[in-house]
Write an enzyme that holds these catalytic residues in place. Structure first.
Site, mmCIF file in Angstrom:
data_model
loop_
_atom_site.group_PDB
_atom_site.id
_atom_site.type_symbol
_atom_site.label_atom_id
_atom_site.label_comp_id
_atom_site.label_asym_id
_atom_site.label_seq_id
_atom_site.Cartn_x
_atom_site.Cartn_y
_atom_site.Cartn_z
ATOM 1 N N HIS A 144 10.785 5.438 8.351
ATOM 2 C CA HIS A 144 11.393 6.011 7.152
ATOM 3 C C HIS A 144 11.801 4.898 6.191
ATOM 4 O O HIS A 144 12.277 3.841 6.613
ATOM 5 C CB HIS A 144 12.640 6.817 7.514
ATOM 6 C CG HIS A 144 12.338 8.168 8.085
ATOM 7 N ND1 HIS A 144 11.538 9.090 7.442
ATOM 8 C CD2 HIS A 144 12.743 8.773 9.240
ATOM 9 C CE1 HIS A 144 11.456 10.189 8.166
ATOM 10 N NE2 HIS A 144 12.177 10.027 9.266
ATOM 11 N N CYS A 217 7.057 5.787 3.046
ATOM 12 C CA CYS A 217 6.989 6.556 1.803
ATOM 13 C C CYS A 217 7.219 5.654 0.585
ATOM 14 O O CYS A 217 7.870 4.622 0.666
ATOM 15 C CB CYS A 217 8.035 7.672 1.810
ATOM 16 S SG CYS A 217 7.720 8.959 3.039
ATOM 17 N N ARG A 226 2.336 6.371 -0.536
ATOM 18 C CA ARG A 226 2.612 5.597 0.672
ATOM 19 C C ARG A 226 2.508 4.111 0.343
ATOM 20 O O ARG A 226 1.582 3.681 -0.351
ATOM 21 C CB ARG A 226 1.622 5.944 1.798
ATOM 22 C CG ARG A 226 1.674 7.405 2.241
ATOM 23 C CD ARG A 226 2.972 7.731 2.955
ATOM 24 N NE ARG A 226 3.029 9.137 3.364
ATOM 25 C CZ ARG A 226 3.626 10.091 2.674
ATOM 26 N NH1 ARG A 226 4.201 9.795 1.499
ATOM 27 N NH2 ARG A 226 3.646 11.330 3.115
#
Length: 253
Positions: A144, A217, A226
């Protein structure tokens, strides 16, 4: 003489009032919805990181306690082929650490798989279809950027030559940053970035080099793209000789 019939303007006024009442209700609902979305965003961006911080620290401490190097001084710097990682690793199992010195000495637990369960623990998840650390091919991990630990938040700060150290079992593997790219999340060829030979859309080429790829991300507060970083294997250090140069000054907790 005669009765006077009053005009019908009150009925119009009544219809007008109903319209504005509806507008008011809709407006209040939209405001309430915006507040809920805002609170959810705050929870996702900040509260989730706070929620997992303790368990991430505990996971790191537990792993380090069980896999201590013989000493914290400079160990052997070896450029020959590292030992093959052959141990079976279960889905969701933490089996190493990812050290990023340039991210304020960040350490991230390395776990098998890229499911929500793995990433939402604040771990870096290994794409299970790619090679393991130190293997020939493209060892690839996801994490993340914002939420649940912010593990890869500073991925765009990695510059050419920066080092990432992957720790597993009895060794450290040092990778050096080579390049980065940004792709659309809807790109039908996006899996090429984690292919054994990077950019091989068909996944049919036979790898001959050792690479590492990190994905997350982009932008930092979005997920419609991405951010990809590619690193090349540089050296490895057996734990029974010490630590690699990149970790000699790493703070110990």
């Amino acid at each position: 003489m005669g009765e006077h019939v009053a005009p019908t303007t009150p009925a119009k006024k009544k219809r007008s009032n109903i319209f504005w009442n509806i507008v008011g209700v809709v407006g209040e609902l939209l405001i309430t919805f915006a507040i809920i979305v805002g609170l959810f965003s705050v929870w996702q961006l900040y509260c989730t990181t706070y929620e997992v911080a303790g368990q991430v620290s505990q996971t790191i401490a537990s792993y380090e306690e069980e896999h201590q190097p013989s000493k914290r001084t400079l160990g052997e710097v070896r450029t020959d082929d590292p030992p093959e990682f052959t141990r079976e690793v279960g889905d969701g199992e933490v089996y190493g650490l990812v050290h990023v010195p340039t991210w304020d000495w960040m350490k991230i637990p390395l776990a098998e798989g890229t499911t929500s369960y793995v990433l939402d623990q604040g771990w870096a998840g290994h794409y299970d279809m790619t090679t393991q650390p130190g293997g020939v091919g493209n060892f690839s991990v996801a994490g993340h950027r914002r939420t649940y630990g912010n593990n890869f938040r500073w991925i765009d700060r990695l510059t050419q030559g920066d080092k990432v150290v992957v720790e597993v079992d009895d060794r450290y593997l040092v990778y050096s940053m080579v390049s980065s790219e940004i792709i659309d999340a809807t790109d039908p060829t996006q899996m090429r970035v984690v292919a054994p030979v990077i950019d091989d859309v068909s996944w049919s080429e036979t790898p001959t080099e050792r690479w590492m790829t990190m994905t997350t991300c982009h932008p930092e507060y979005g997920n419609w793209q991405r951010y990809i970083v590619h690193l090349k294997f540089e050296s490895w250090t057996p734990k029974d000789t010490g630590v690699p140069a990149e970790l000699v000054d790493e703070p110990t907790n």
